[in-house]
Design an enzyme around this catalytic site. Structure first.
Site, PDB file in Angstrom:
ATOM      1  N   LYS A 213      38.437  48.437  40.274  1.00  0.00           N
ATOM      2  CA  LYS A 213      39.675  47.939  40.872  1.00  0.00           C
ATOM      3  C   LYS A 213      40.113  48.767  42.082  1.00  0.00           C
ATOM      4  O   LYS A 213      39.675  49.883  42.285  1.00  0.00           O
ATOM      5  CB  LYS A 213      40.757  47.822  39.802  1.00  0.00           C
ATOM      6  CG  LYS A 213      40.442  46.601  38.915  1.00  0.00           C
ATOM      7  CD  LYS A 213      41.503  46.238  37.929  1.00  0.00           C
ATOM      8  CE  LYS A 213      41.035  44.956  37.202  1.00  0.00           C
ATOM      9  NZ  LYS A 213      41.763  44.715  35.970  1.00  0.00           N
ATOM     10  N   ARG A 249      36.686  47.271  29.428  1.00  0.00           N
ATOM     11  CA  ARG A 249      36.022  46.108  30.043  1.00  0.00           C
ATOM     12  C   ARG A 249      35.445  46.549  31.381  1.00  0.00           C
ATOM     13  O   ARG A 249      36.200  46.912  32.279  1.00  0.00           O
ATOM     14  CB  ARG A 249      37.068  45.002  30.230  1.00  0.00           C
ATOM     15  CG  ARG A 249      36.556  43.747  30.900  1.00  0.00           C
ATOM     16  CD  ARG A 249      37.704  42.774  31.144  1.00  0.00           C
ATOM     17  NE  ARG A 249      37.241  41.551  31.778  1.00  0.00           N
ATOM     18  CZ  ARG A 249      37.003  41.424  33.084  1.00  0.00           C
ATOM     19  NH1 ARG A 249      37.184  42.462  33.885  1.00  0.00           N
ATOM     20  NH2 ARG A 249      36.580  40.282  33.570  1.00  0.00           N
TER      21      ARG A 249
HETATM   22  N1  PMM Z   1      40.585  42.124  34.961  1.00  0.00           N
HETATM   23  C1  PMM Z   1      39.960  41.129  35.600  1.00  0.00           C
HETATM   24  C2  PMM Z   1      39.609  39.954  34.918  1.00  0.00           C
HETATM   25  N2  PMM Z   1      39.861  39.812  33.592  1.00  0.00           N
HETATM   26  N3  PMM Z   1      40.722  40.709  31.581  1.00  0.00           N
HETATM   27  C3  PMM Z   1      41.336  41.694  30.936  1.00  0.00           C
HETATM   28  N4  PMM Z   1      41.594  41.583  29.616  1.00  0.00           N
HETATM   29  N5  PMM Z   1      41.718  42.845  31.560  1.00  0.00           N
HETATM   30  C4  PMM Z   1      41.508  43.044  32.880  1.00  0.00           C
HETATM   31  O1  PMM Z   1      41.900  44.103  33.401  1.00  0.00           O
HETATM   32  C5  PMM Z   1      40.854  42.002  33.626  1.00  0.00           C
HETATM   33  C6  PMM Z   1      40.463  40.827  32.926  1.00  0.00           C
HETATM   34  C7  PMM Z   1      39.669  41.330  37.075  1.00  0.00           C
HETATM   35  O2  PMM Z   1      38.586  40.766  37.633  1.00  0.00           O
HETATM   36  P1  PMM Z   1      36.990  41.096  37.400  1.00  0.00           P
HETATM   37  O3  PMM Z   1      36.514  40.031  36.467  1.00  0.00           O
HETATM   38  O4  PMM Z   1      36.332  41.017  38.724  1.00  0.00           O
HETATM   39  O5  PMM Z   1      36.886  42.435  36.799  1.00  0.00           O
END
Ligand code: PMM
Length: 272
Positions: A213, A249
Site C-alpha cells: 500500500k 493478506r
Molecule cells: N485491501 C485491498 C483489497 N481487499 N481486503 C481486506 N480484507 N483488507 C484489505 O486491506 C484489502 C482487501 C486492496 O487492494 P489489493 O487487492 O490490490 O491488495
C-alpha cells in the site's frame, strides 16, 4: 527448533486488469489459477480471489463481469482443496463464490455496500471478514477525517458487528480488518497498526492488509518499483503477527512466510 507462528497467510489473487499493486498480471482465469497455486507453494494458508479493484479512485466493475472473473478461479482452486476467500462487496458474487467452494467472504465494505450481504452471510454460514470502510474508492480519500482513528475504526466496526449479528450472522464467524488505506491517510495507517490492541477490544480475530500500500511506498525512494514494497510488507506481517493478529493478506507470500519464520525463531529464543 523454532515454533510456527499461528498467524495465517492469505495470498492475494486479483483477477482484475486494474488493481493498484498487480493489476492485469493475472487477468485471465488460467493465469490467476496458476498464480494462486504458486502462492500456495510459497506457503499461503488460504487465497483471496477478487474481481473488482478497490484502488483509490477506481470505478466499479459490472456485477456480471465480476462474477465471470471470480467464479471459475474460486471453483478450480477450492476444488483442489485450497481454502478460498472471495473479495467482494456484492452479495450475488459472494453467494456464487460460496457455491463454487469459497469458505470465507471478504467484504471491504463490511456489508455497507450491499444490504443483501448480511443475510447471505447468515444463510451460508461461512466466515466473514468485515473491513472498516467509509465509502467507495472513487471518494474514500475525502473521508479520512478522524479525531482518534483507532477508537473510531473500532467503534464503527462495532456497529457493523452488531448489525451483522442482528441479521443472523454468528459472531464467532466474524473477522475484523482495520482497512488500511481505505479512507486512511499515511500516518493514520501507522496509528492503526501501532494500536491494534484497540481493535482487539472487540474480542474478534483481526486480519491486516498492508500489502504494497501507498503508506509503505512512502518509505521508499520515489522511483521504487511496486515489488520493492514487498520487504516493508513482510516486516509489517511479522510485527502484526507479534501483535497477535489472526491473519495477514499479502501479494508476496514467500517474503511474509520467511518473516513469520524469523518471528517464530525469535519467540522460541525468548522461551528458551
Ligand atoms: N485491501 C485491498 C483489497 N481487499 N481486503 C481486506 N480484507 N483488507 C484489505 O486491506 C484489502 C482487501 C486492496 O487492494 P489489493 O487487492 O490490490 O491488495
Amino acid at each position: 527448533m523454532a515454533d510456527a507462528v499461528p498467524t495465517l497467510v492469505m495470498g492475494v489473487v486479483n483477477v482484475t486488469p486494474d488493481s493498484f499493486s498487480d493489476g492485469g498480471r493475472w487477468f485471465d482465469a488460467d493465469a490467476a489459477i496458476a498464480h494462486g497455486l504458486e502462492l500456495v507453494a510459497d506457503g499461503a494458508d488460504m487465497l483471496d480471489v477478487g474481481g473488482e479493484s478497490t484502488r483509490p479512485g477506481a470505478a466499479r466493475v459490472e456485477p456480471d463481469e465480476e462474477l465471470r472473473r471470480v467464479v471459475p478461479v474460486v471453483r478450480e482452486l477450492a476444488g483442489r482443496g485450497i481454502r478460498v476467500s472471495v473479495d467482494t462487496m456484492r452479495s450475488a458474487t459472494a453467494l456464487a463464490a460460496v457455491e463454487a467452494g469459497a469458505e470465507i467472504i471478504n467484504d471491504v465494505s463490511a456489508g455497507l455496500a450491499d444490504a443483501a450481504m448480511a443475510p447471505i452471510v447468515a444463510g451460508t454460514g461461512v466466515h466473514y471478514v468485515a473491513m472498516h470502510w467509509r465509502g467507495h474508492s472513487d471518494r474514500m480519500d475525502s473521508l479520512a477525517e478522524y479525531a482518534d482513528v483507532a477508537a473510531e475504526v473500532r467503534d464503527e466496526l462495532a456497529v457493523r458487528v452488531d448489525a451483522l449479528v442482528a441479521a443472523g450472522v454468528a459472531r464467532e464467524r466474524l473477522i475484523l480488518d482495520p482497512g488500511l488505506g481505505f479512507a486512511k491517510r499515511g500516518a493514520q495507517n501507522w496509528e492503526l497498526l501501532g494500536r491494534l490492541d484497540v481493535l482487539a477490544d472487540l474480542g474478534l480475530p483481526i486480519l491486516v492488509g498492508a500489502s504494497r500500500k501507498r503508506f509503505l511506498g512512502a518509505l521508499l525512494p520515489d522511483d521504487a518499483a511496486m515489488e520493492e514494497r514487498d520487504l516493508p510488507t513482510a516486516v509489517v506481517s511479522a510485527l502484526s503477527a507479534q501483535a497477535g493478529v489472526w491473519g495477514v493478506r499479502v501479494h508476496d507470500v514467500r517474503g511474509t512466510r520467511r518473516a513469520l519464520d524469523v518471528l517464530g525463531a525469535w519467540q522460541s529464543g525468548r522461551r528458551a
